[in-house]
Design a protein around this motif. Structure first.
Motif, mmCIF file in Angstrom:
data_model
loop_
_atom_site.group_PDB
_atom_site.id
_atom_site.type_symbol
_atom_site.label_atom_id
_atom_site.label_comp_id
_atom_site.label_asym_id
_atom_site.label_seq_id
_atom_site.Cartn_x
_atom_site.Cartn_y
_atom_site.Cartn_z
ATOM 1 N N MET A 111 0.843 -1.187 0.000
ATOM 2 C CA MET A 111 0.000 0.000 0.000
ATOM 3 C C MET A 111 0.885 1.245 0.000
ATOM 4 O O MET A 111 1.752 1.384 0.859
ATOM 5 N N GLN A 112 0.675 2.116 -0.975
ATOM 6 C CA GLN A 112 1.511 3.300 -1.075
ATOM 7 C C GLN A 112 0.651 4.536 -1.323
ATOM 8 O O GLN A 112 -0.552 4.444 -1.556
ATOM 9 N N ASN A 113 1.289 5.715 -1.255
ATOM 10 C CA ASN A 113 0.502 6.939 -1.271
ATOM 11 C C ASN A 113 0.851 7.897 -2.408
ATOM 12 O O ASN A 113 0.691 9.097 -2.280
ATOM 13 N N ILE A 144 -8.845 10.407 1.289
ATOM 14 C CA ILE A 144 -8.456 9.613 2.446
ATOM 15 C C ILE A 144 -6.943 9.581 2.503
ATOM 16 O O ILE A 144 -6.284 9.542 1.490
ATOM 17 N N THR A 145 -6.400 9.613 3.686
ATOM 18 C CA THR A 145 -4.956 9.580 3.790
ATOM 19 C C THR A 145 -4.497 8.157 4.054
ATOM 20 O O THR A 145 -5.256 7.308 4.519
ATOM 21 N N GLY A 160 -2.549 7.212 6.333
ATOM 22 C CA GLY A 160 -2.621 6.934 7.764
ATOM 23 C C GLY A 160 -3.982 6.401 8.176
ATOM 24 O O GLY A 160 -4.094 5.418 8.908
ATOM 25 N N GLN A 161 -5.036 7.048 7.688
ATOM 26 C CA GLN A 161 -6.373 6.601 8.049
ATOM 27 C C GLN A 161 -6.652 5.213 7.503
ATOM 28 O O GLN A 161 -7.204 4.355 8.187
ATOM 29 N N GLN A 162 -6.249 4.980 6.251
ATOM 30 C CA GLN A 162 -6.514 3.692 5.639
ATOM 31 C C GLN A 162 -5.787 2.584 6.394
ATOM 32 O O GLN A 162 -6.330 1.510 6.617
ATOM 33 N N LEU A 163 -4.544 2.856 6.795
ATOM 34 C CA LEU A 163 -3.793 1.840 7.516
ATOM 35 C C LEU A 163 -4.465 1.518 8.848
ATOM 36 O O LEU A 163 -4.582 0.358 9.239
#
Lengths: 306, 286, 412
Positions: C29-31, C65-66, C68-71
């Motif tokens: 998972m990356q951003n 969504i960031t 951080g939130q997804q994680l």
């Protein structure tokens, strides 16, 4: 006795699916959420991450944070403006759409369509309009050229940003509330109007003495819905202003249009303080319940009077 | 008489103008879907040079393997339709028994349902996930990452408003109808399904529209339950794939928005004739 | 009947993926959604070569969504990815309990910018990025300004003044394209803020950072820095400064409406999309009165491996292959347009600004990225509004300094 038992059986049988789902999806997570607000829960894997009870610490911290208090104030302001605007516009639209205009069916549909678009998307489109399209308009039409002055950008100041939020909120919701008013107005029997005309009443008198009381019951519902929806506003807040231009409150700079839901979200995810976010959500819930109860009881009383 | 007529003409004109202004954002949406990303930010108000760009953009989105638009469209449709059926069926029957049963517990249950409308999503968001996970661990029933879990959640979140609306409407249905049916030998559940349920058509339509709009456009709940980037996605999740941390591909976003809005507008245009008929019929009754 | 069939379909959910391939399945998972396509293409190639299945998920968007939130959501759902991204020490602390020690991996020797803590290596650098003041070389030479002279406050002040007086001749709306609006807090409170932290200091020097974290403020340094911020805001296009988004800010530079751009080499793809072909490169930030001859270069984010993953070996292999196989290197540099963080990779990205970063790095003229030593909350919710107030004209320089000082003192 048999009939009574049968009635009871049907009562619980018909209620069972929603009751079960309600408990599973709402009640249990709700109480879990309240529980977590008294702990240091963070749903991550910090090195020291054993769950600990912290009592009222999260609540205390929240009330000491100027941004939380500010959010309450700005959200209340926004809600009052929004509720007034949406209902005023919706009522006017409902009257237009139930009148003798030729294109009223097209209007009925057209005014409702904005409601079909999700909040996040709505906010982006309007942000685009306020930041890009309107200034561009100022460049094209000489009389409106004050619009292209950067100092007049709507989203660059707190006051006009709140106005923008209300405009977008109204654009999104007025059609939906309009439908409720339409249903109420069309529920008024034509015969009542005819009788009044025969008695010599003019348009205004008819409106005041027939339409308004009939719409009163709808009023309770629409007030409740717009109140709750405005207070909970998140999507448009995030996409239109992203918390908005800054402001200074109690000596601390903070985001000027950060409504409560966004404030809770930021606490939980930007500050990585999930448990405190939960605490703020609990406070938010309690306040909202109190306000709704007050609103509904006032409206119900007025209903009876009318 | 002429004064009335000229007033009407003025009203027509004013309303028409207001209406066009009202739809102005759609105009912006459409003309900008036919531009490339760069032109959108630089020349937002200009008419597009090549309208065919819309179809190019649409094709890009439809065939993109990353977005998997067709499959998310299917998912959105399935989830929305099933949720609506489930919500309407269970909410209407629950509202009916709550109205007809005058006991204190019935009133309390109704109030609790209505009060739940006020609960902000943030309080239950994360606990819901942990709770669903616990259920899976203990019973093996998979609620996360499935459409079923999503539909169940929509029932949970949607029943408050739906029961509220059905409740108000059912109160206005005369009890004599049901009494007559019972005398004729109908069982209680037959009374509901044969007599009441059909009478609820206008309110069914209203509830379906309200819930349908919300479910079709919902982002947060599918995000949490289905998870981002997994096999099963809904349209809002797929569209969000175009928004980067710093970079937003506006041409694709706007086109994707257009593609998401069109079905619901088309559906509404078809359904609204029926709804208005229903609403009018319902009100003439009283 | 139909209902039953539908119901079973609906509850089957989505777990029968391409799970029929042999080998392990790992999730990454990356951003950076802008490289999502390239990364997924590479994953397909990797899958075929190794018989494993790598699933790439990209999360992004300041507003949708960031990461951080997804994680956090995935963690609560019991669905934590095998490989995910951290940006720095604050992210690391958030997930410390499940981040694997990678000190013995093959790629560690090839890079100098891995994420380390207490002597152990935990993060695989995704790329090297850099920023400084991007300038339009053609425009500067037309105005008779030598970019090599731009390394201190005075030089910038006179250059900006000169360019501002030549606005019509050069066809620009403003001298510098700078953003400080609500969504652009990262430009001011992350990047520009870093000038205060590391400009002019040796690479890796944490003296200013540590002082500030203790609530001690070097007023001389802060005052000089405030002059720099004031200068940038003064000569920026007001519309872009207060409400412009990323596209507007970069677009202004790309269409030659501004001579300078306050961004980093990650804008290369946007420059390309705008068909901007004028000569451009980076110059240092002029945040001090003394010369600061360097730009800010570091790895912006790191892949870390979930220590609770069931497929640690496959995850490790994925990272190694990115560095040591031809397909992996091709992905990193050519397809994703990133500057490689590994000395064994000999490819070079095509963008002018990336090349400029590599040049500065090759000459050793680099300063560190220190902003991630401050919490995201501090940068986004405390500092960003202060910059925004200053940019709006709601507060003056003196008040800006006072508020910044107060913010730092609140850290102790």
């Amino acid at each position: 006795m048999n009939k009574q038992r049968k009635t009871n059986l049907i009562f619980w049988l018909f209620l069972a699916p929603v009751l079960f789902t309600f408990i599973m999806v709402i009640v249990i997570p709700f109480f879990m959420g309240i529980f977590y607000s008294f702990t240091n829960w963070s749903s991550s894997a910090r090195a020291d991450s054993t769950l600990q009870f912290v009592g009222l610490a999260n609540f205390k911290n929240s009330f000491q944070d100027p941004s939380f208090i500010y959010s309450f104030i700005i959200t209340s302001l926004y809600t009052v403006l929004n509720v007034l605007f949406i209902n005023a516009v919706a009522l006017i639209l409902a009257l237009v759409v139930t009148s003798r205009l030729k294109l009223k069916n097209i209007y009925r549909v057209g005014f409702f369509i904005p409601n079909l678009i999700g909040g996040l998307v709505l906010g982006y489109i309007w942000q685009f309009i306020f930041n890009n399209a309107i200034p561009a308009l100022g460049n094209i039409i000489p009389v409106l050229d004050f619009l292209s002055n950067p100092d007049n950008l709507v989203l660059s100041k707190v006051g006009s940003s709140v106005t923008a939020l209300v405009i977008v909120g109204t654009w999104q919701y007025a059609g939906y509330i309009m439908m409720i008013y339409v249903a109420a107005i069309e529920g008024v029997p034509e015969s009542l109007f005819e009788a009044a005309t025969i008695d010599g009443a003019n348009e205004f008198q008819k409106f005041k003495n027939i339409t308004v009381p009939m719409v009163a019951q709808a009023f309770t519902i629409t007030m409740f819905l717009t109140l709750v929806q405005s207070f909970k506003q998140f999507d448009v807040n995030v996409s239109l202003t992203a918390g908005g231009p800054s402001a200074i409150f109690r000596g601390t700079p903070l985001f000027g249009t950060e409504l409560l839901s966004l404030n809770i979200y930021n606490t939980a995810f930007v500050k990585n303080m999930l448990a405190e976010g939960q605490a703020r959500a609990v406070v938010f819930f309690v306040v909202l319940v109190v306000i709704s109860v007050i609103q509904v009881s006032i409206n119900k009383k007025k209903e009876v009077e009318l | 008489m002429t004064e009335n007529k000229s007033r009407l003409v003025v009203l027509e004109a004013v309303t028409a103008i207001v209406f066009l202004l009202f739809l102005f954002p759609f105009f912006i949406l459409v003309i900008n879907s036919a531009k490339d990303a760069f032109s959108i930010t630089q020349y937002p108000m200009a008419m597009p040079e090549k309208w065919s760009l819309i179809f190019q953009n649409m094709k890009k989105i439809w065939t993109s393997e990353n977005i998997r638009y067709p499959s998310s469209f299917m998912t959105s449709t399935t989830v929305t339709v099933l949720s609506l059926i489930v919500i309407n069926t269970f909410s209407s029957q629950a509202a009916w028994v709550l109205v007809r049963n005058n006991s204190r517990i019935s009133k309390i249950i109704f109030l609790v349902f209505v009060a739940a409308m006020v609960i902000p999503f943030q309080i239950v968001m994360f606990p819901l996930l942990s709770w669903y996970r616990k259920i899976y661990v203990v019973t093996g029933i998979k609620l996360l990452r499935t459409q079923g879990g999503l539909i169940l959640s929509y029932l949970g979140f949607g029943l408050s408003l739906s029961i509220f609306m059905f409740h108000g409407f059912i109160k206005s249905i005369p009890y004599e109808l049901e009494e007559a049916a019972t005398i004729d030998g109908c069982r209680k559940d037959q009374v509901f399904y044969r007599i009441i349920f059909p009478l609820l058509t206008p309110i069914h339509a209203t509830v379906m529209i309200l819930n349908g709009i919300w479910i079709w456009n919902d982002y947060l709940l599918p995000l949490l339950i289905l998870g981002k980037g997994n096999k099963v996605q809904t349209i809002p999740l797929a569209v969000a794939n175009f928004a980067g941390a710093y970079v937003k591909q506006w041409d694709l976003i706007l086109t994707a928005i257009l593609m998401a809005i069109i079905p619901i507008i088309v559906f509404f245009l078809f359904a609204q004739k029926y709804i208005i008929k229903g609403m009018v019929a319902g009100s003439i009754k009283s | 009947m139909v209902m039953t069939a539908l119901t079973s379909l609906v509850f089957a959910g989505g777990n029968n993926e391409a799970g029929t391939s042999k080998g392990a399945t790992i999730t990454l998972m990356q951003n950076k959604p802008e490289i999502d396509g390239a990364l997924k293409d590479y994953a397909k190639i990797w899958n075929e070569k190794t018989g494993n299945t790598a699933v790439v998920k990209s999360v992004g968007g300041s507003s949708s969504i960031t990461l951080g939130q997804q994680l956090k959501a995935d963690y609560a759902a019991g669905d934590m990815p095998d490989i995910f991204i951290i940006a720095g020490i604050e992210d690391y602390k958030e997930w410390e309990g499940i981040i694997l020690d990678l000190s013995n991996e093959k790629w560690v020797k090839e890079t100098s910018v891995a994420f380390t803590k207490d002597g152990k290596v935990y993060g695989f650098p995704v790329a090297v990025e850099g920023w400084g003041m991007a300038y339009n070389a053609d425009m500067l030479s037309k105005a008779g300004i030598d970019p090599a002279s731009l390394d201190n406050y005075e030089a910038y002040r006179s250059a900006f003044e000169k360019l501002d007086s030549m606005k019509d001749k050069l066809g620009i709306d403003s001298v510098v394209s700078m953003a400080a609006g609500p969504e652009m807090g990262w430009v001011t409170a992350h990047h520009n803020f870093n000038s205060l932290l590391s400009n002019g200091l040796p690479y890796g020097d944490m003296s200013v950072v540590n002082q500030l974290l203790k609530g001690q403020v070097d007023m001389k340094r802060l005052n000089e820095y405030a002059d720099w911020v004031e200068l940038l805001f003064k000569y920026a296009d007001k519309a872009i400064l207060t409400t412009g988004n990323y596209d507007a800010q970069v677009g202004a530079f790309a269409t030659q409406k501004a001579a300078f751009l306050h961004q980093g080499n990650w804008v290369d793809p946007n420059i390309k999309a705008a068909n901007a072909t004028f000569k451009m490169a980076f110059a240092p930030h002029g945040s001090m009165h003394t010369a600061t001859d360097g730009i800010f270069v570091a790895a912006p984010s790191f892949y870390v491996i979930n220590s609770e993953s069931k497929n640690i070996e496959a995850a490790k292999q994925f990272l190694n292959d990115m560095v040591f196989t031809q397909e992996g290197q091709d992905f990193m540099v050519n397809k994703a347009g990133m500057i490689p963080a590994y000395s064994n990779v000999k490819l070079n990205p095509a963008g002018q600004l990336s090349k400029s970063v590599q040049q500065w790095a090759a000459e050793g003229k680099v300063y560190s990225w220190n902003q991630y030593n401050f919490t995201g909350d501090f940068r986004d919710l405390t500092l960003a509004p202060i910059y925004n107030q200053f940019a709006n004209g709601s507060i003056d320089k003196a008040k800006f300094i006072e508020l910044m000082k107060k913010a730092f003192e609140g850290l102790k």
